[in-house]
Write an enzyme that holds these catalytic residues in place. Sequence first.
Site, mmCIF file in Angstrom:
data_model
loop_
_atom_site.group_PDB
_atom_site.id
_atom_site.type_symbol
_atom_site.label_atom_id
_atom_site.label_comp_id
_atom_site.label_asym_id
_atom_site.label_seq_id
_atom_site.Cartn_x
_atom_site.Cartn_y
_atom_site.Cartn_z
ATOM 1 N N TYR A 295 126.981 -21.288 21.904
ATOM 2 C CA TYR A 295 127.928 -20.645 21.959
ATOM 3 C C TYR A 295 129.300 -21.460 21.914
ATOM 4 O O TYR A 295 129.284 -22.425 22.729
ATOM 5 C CB TYR A 295 128.251 -19.468 22.982
ATOM 6 C CG TYR A 295 127.347 -18.465 22.768
ATOM 7 C CD1 TYR A 295 127.673 -17.194 22.003
ATOM 8 C CD2 TYR A 295 125.962 -18.447 23.501
ATOM 9 C CE1 TYR A 295 126.766 -16.165 22.325
ATOM 10 C CE2 TYR A 295 125.149 -17.528 23.179
ATOM 11 C CZ TYR A 295 125.589 -16.122 22.707
ATOM 12 O OH TYR A 295 124.768 -15.390 22.499
ATOM 13 N N ASP B 192 129.039 -9.499 18.920
ATOM 14 C CA ASP B 192 129.995 -8.279 18.687
ATOM 15 C C ASP B 192 130.744 -8.448 17.431
ATOM 16 O O ASP B 192 130.460 -9.639 16.802
ATOM 17 C CB ASP B 192 130.946 -8.544 19.903
ATOM 18 C CG ASP B 192 130.377 -8.116 21.316
ATOM 19 O OD1 ASP B 192 129.431 -7.407 21.300
ATOM 20 O OD2 ASP B 192 130.843 -8.729 22.270
ATOM 21 N N TYR C 81 125.382 -12.411 28.585
ATOM 22 C CA TYR C 81 126.877 -11.846 28.150
ATOM 23 C C TYR C 81 127.854 -12.891 28.314
ATOM 24 O O TYR C 81 128.247 -13.425 29.507
ATOM 25 C CB TYR C 81 127.302 -10.604 28.896
ATOM 26 C CG TYR C 81 126.271 -9.554 28.762
ATOM 27 C CD1 TYR C 81 126.057 -8.826 27.683
ATOM 28 C CD2 TYR C 81 125.585 -8.925 29.893
ATOM 29 C CE1 TYR C 81 125.231 -7.797 27.474
ATOM 30 C CE2 TYR C 81 124.798 -8.102 29.937
ATOM 31 C CZ TYR C 81 124.719 -7.338 28.661
ATOM 32 O OH TYR C 81 123.857 -6.317 28.627
#
Length: 410
Positions: free
Chosen positions: A304, A243, A375
Amino acid sequence: MDPVERAREILRQYPLCDSCLGRLFASMGYGVENAERGRAIKTLLHMRLVYDYRNGVDVAEDLKALGRVHAPTRRFLASNGISVEEARCYICGGLLKDVEKYAESVAKALAEIDFGTFQVGSVVPRDMLEREREIVAKFGIETGESIKHEINRRIGRAVGELLRRPASKERPDVVATVNIIDGTVKVARNPLLLLGRYLKLSRVVSQGRLVPGASRTIEEVLDPVRARFGGSALVLHAAGREDSDVRMLGNGRPAVVEIKEPSKYRGDLSGLATEWVILSPLKPGTRNDVREMKAKSKTSIKLYRAVALSDKPISAEDLAKLKALEGAVVVQRTPRRIKRLSPRARRRRMVYNIEAYQIADRVIEVFVRCQGGLYVKEFINGDGGRTQPSVAETLGASLEVVELDVLDVE
């Protein structure tokens, strides 16, 4: 069948030049140009017919048919009081005698482009192709090549001699198409594909189109790379997506930079460094590299880092519960924030490792090593139950992801 006898049958009905006759037998011996092959077949046929004629065999009509397209046969017939006029080739009408003349126009059309490899194509009159197909079908020819192939090869070879580089069939940089009808040349510049990796250091740069909250796109930042090669546009193909408010750190994300219609195919491959995006040194790539990169991104492992704010205090004992998520297969319905995909679609991705640290009473830092395509924001906040299991569900808290970074793409 003996190609000489087959040629005898064909020439009885159709006058063919050396190239058009030889092309019907193109696969019968390599390293010989069609005109050479056709000339050799005519010479052999001439020798055979002259021998028969001198031995009393009635081959006068076959000699006349050959004489229409073979000067030595016309001279032999003339010496015997028989006059035969030269005929135009039934297929090409004499075009192939000097088709190389178009090479100069092609070389001129390519003069302003700095390219490495090229290919020549052609637009050929439809009736010429139909006449060739007529003969191929009528005589059941299975050993020939098309007239377009010969034209492309011969012009390509002549252009290569002028430019001192060979034509290439393996994804050439440029394709020059010659219109044999009016002599015009059109040049198509294939995209330049460059492999590399990028780091995104900003939380206001979007990978794709410009979205609310983003001030620019990666493609806009990389525009100087486009300018180096004189392209009309730049398109970024990446191994996955982050994003606009997510940084891409570590060793960067694999990507292919596509330069549309470049005027230069050779140039500075040193990459690019800006305050928003860093692009690693580049190297030439192919469409297959793009396909492989896209396919691999669905299963590659990514690491992440997320910072999340909780609606209640989180203790060290609470964070220890997150170890239960290691090895879990996470089922996710399409997040509500993504409107372009079906809301009923379900995605399954593996979580391999998870580490969590307490930053403050209601602030935690979470490291997630997972399968590509997860996600991660929704894995942490649960997305209102649309992602299961989730970090929020495991902690029994409501979580808001306030920072997210990609640290590694394996």
